[in-house]
Design an enzyme around this catalytic site. Sequence first.
Site, PDB file in Angstrom:
ATOM      1  N   ARG A 105      39.314  -9.317  14.918  1.00  0.00           N
ATOM      2  CA  ARG A 105      39.587  -8.671  13.642  1.00  0.00           C
ATOM      3  C   ARG A 105      38.925  -7.302  13.674  1.00  0.00           C
ATOM      4  O   ARG A 105      37.934  -7.086  14.378  1.00  0.00           O
ATOM      5  CB  ARG A 105      39.023  -9.494  12.490  1.00  0.00           C
ATOM      6  N   HIS A 162      39.933 -19.588  14.479  1.00  0.00           N
ATOM      7  CA  HIS A 162      40.583 -20.304  13.380  1.00  0.00           C
ATOM      8  C   HIS A 162      39.907 -21.655  13.166  1.00  0.00           C
ATOM      9  O   HIS A 162      39.656 -22.390  14.131  1.00  0.00           O
ATOM     10  CB  HIS A 162      42.063 -20.545  13.690  1.00  0.00           C
ATOM     11  N   LYS A 199      34.743 -15.006  10.356  1.00  0.00           N
ATOM     12  CA  LYS A 199      34.859 -15.465   8.969  1.00  0.00           C
ATOM     13  C   LYS A 199      34.065 -16.749   8.764  1.00  0.00           C
ATOM     14  O   LYS A 199      34.030 -17.622   9.631  1.00  0.00           O
ATOM     15  CB  LYS A 199      36.327 -15.718   8.614  1.00  0.00           C
ATOM     16  N   ARG A 231      45.978  -8.090  16.783  1.00  0.00           N
ATOM     17  CA  ARG A 231      45.419  -9.453  16.914  1.00  0.00           C
ATOM     18  C   ARG A 231      46.553 -10.471  16.986  1.00  0.00           C
ATOM     19  O   ARG A 231      46.511 -11.401  17.800  1.00  0.00           O
ATOM     20  CB  ARG A 231      44.496  -9.729  15.737  1.00  0.00           C
ATOM     21  N   HIS A 251      45.752  -5.270  12.411  1.00  0.00           N
ATOM     22  CA  HIS A 251      45.772  -6.730  12.497  1.00  0.00           C
ATOM     23  C   HIS A 251      46.953  -7.229  13.312  1.00  0.00           C
ATOM     24  O   HIS A 251      46.896  -8.325  13.890  1.00  0.00           O
ATOM     25  CB  HIS A 251      45.809  -7.334  11.097  1.00  0.00           C
ATOM     26  N   TYR A 270      51.794 -19.057  15.463  1.00  0.00           N
ATOM     27  CA  TYR A 270      52.186 -18.217  16.596  1.00  0.00           C
ATOM     28  C   TYR A 270      53.214 -18.906  17.479  1.00  0.00           C
ATOM     29  O   TYR A 270      54.010 -18.247  18.148  1.00  0.00           O
ATOM     30  CB  TYR A 270      50.946 -17.809  17.405  1.00  0.00           C
TER      31      TYR A 270
END
Length: 304
Positions: A159, A276, A182, A253, A250, A285
């Site tokens: 990110r 994630h 995150k 990514r 982004h 994806y």
Amino acid sequence: MDSTHILGGFLNHLTDERRLAEKTVAAYRTDISGFFAFLTEHNGRAPTLPSLAALSPRDFRAYLAYRRSGDMPLGSKSIARLLSALRTFYHYLDERHGVSNSTLNLISAPRRGRSLPKPLSVDGAKTLLEEAANDPDMTPWVAARDTAILTLLYGAGLRISEALSICGHDIPLGAALTLTGKGGKQRRIPILPVIRDSVADYMRLCPYVIDESDPVFRGVRGGVLQPAIIQRRMQHLRSVLGLPDTATPHALRHSFATHLLAGGGDLRAIQDLLGHASLSTTQIYAEVDASRLMAVHAKAHPRG
């Protein structure tokens, strides 16, 4: 009380009591006046407080169906927003006039399809990085800085906030880098030689002294680099290269994950690389790759 006074009282409530922004109140005016216009046509008379209380689920569904198929049909997102406006309006009627209509709670917002990420092509990502590195209008150290950051986004799936969090104690980059993403979740990311070389080029050209605790990437005046600078840089690059508006930092990514998967990468390994928490987040994806393959097939098929 006629419909004009009902609507006026509601808008005054939004403006004077809830102090909503002018544009927000205007949006409510459009939504509720449109609802009233439909009811006038649908029932043959303008709505009143008793008639608003007596509306059935069929009436509400008829209105939403009308908005989906009228001259300017609304999509699922707009229909959901419209339904929210109706619930706000009826909440006001209940509090101010004692008019309730529980049947509105039986109407569900339409399910919104999950939008797929829009990665760049492999060639598009490569061309973008080359353009960033060789832009003659940029000061060499700034061009090297931007190229290093974009290479981290595409080559390591970072990110933008994670790339900008790299500090002096992380330099020189090794074969892997530990980052906190995150939710405070740490992950270890392999760093390709091309990424190490790109960051090393920037460090060699950077005119500022960077201590161990300092963020590595600096603004032109030596301050901490802000994400908006890289976002504007991407905006310029996509304009020069004719890339779509979806070519954002982004998106690099997204490109990292999609290209890894297309090259045979394991979905759970990609989940770990991206940080994630859930595999279902990464599985999108796979949908991107399947969608791309279907598009290629449709284009190449002799009967397509």
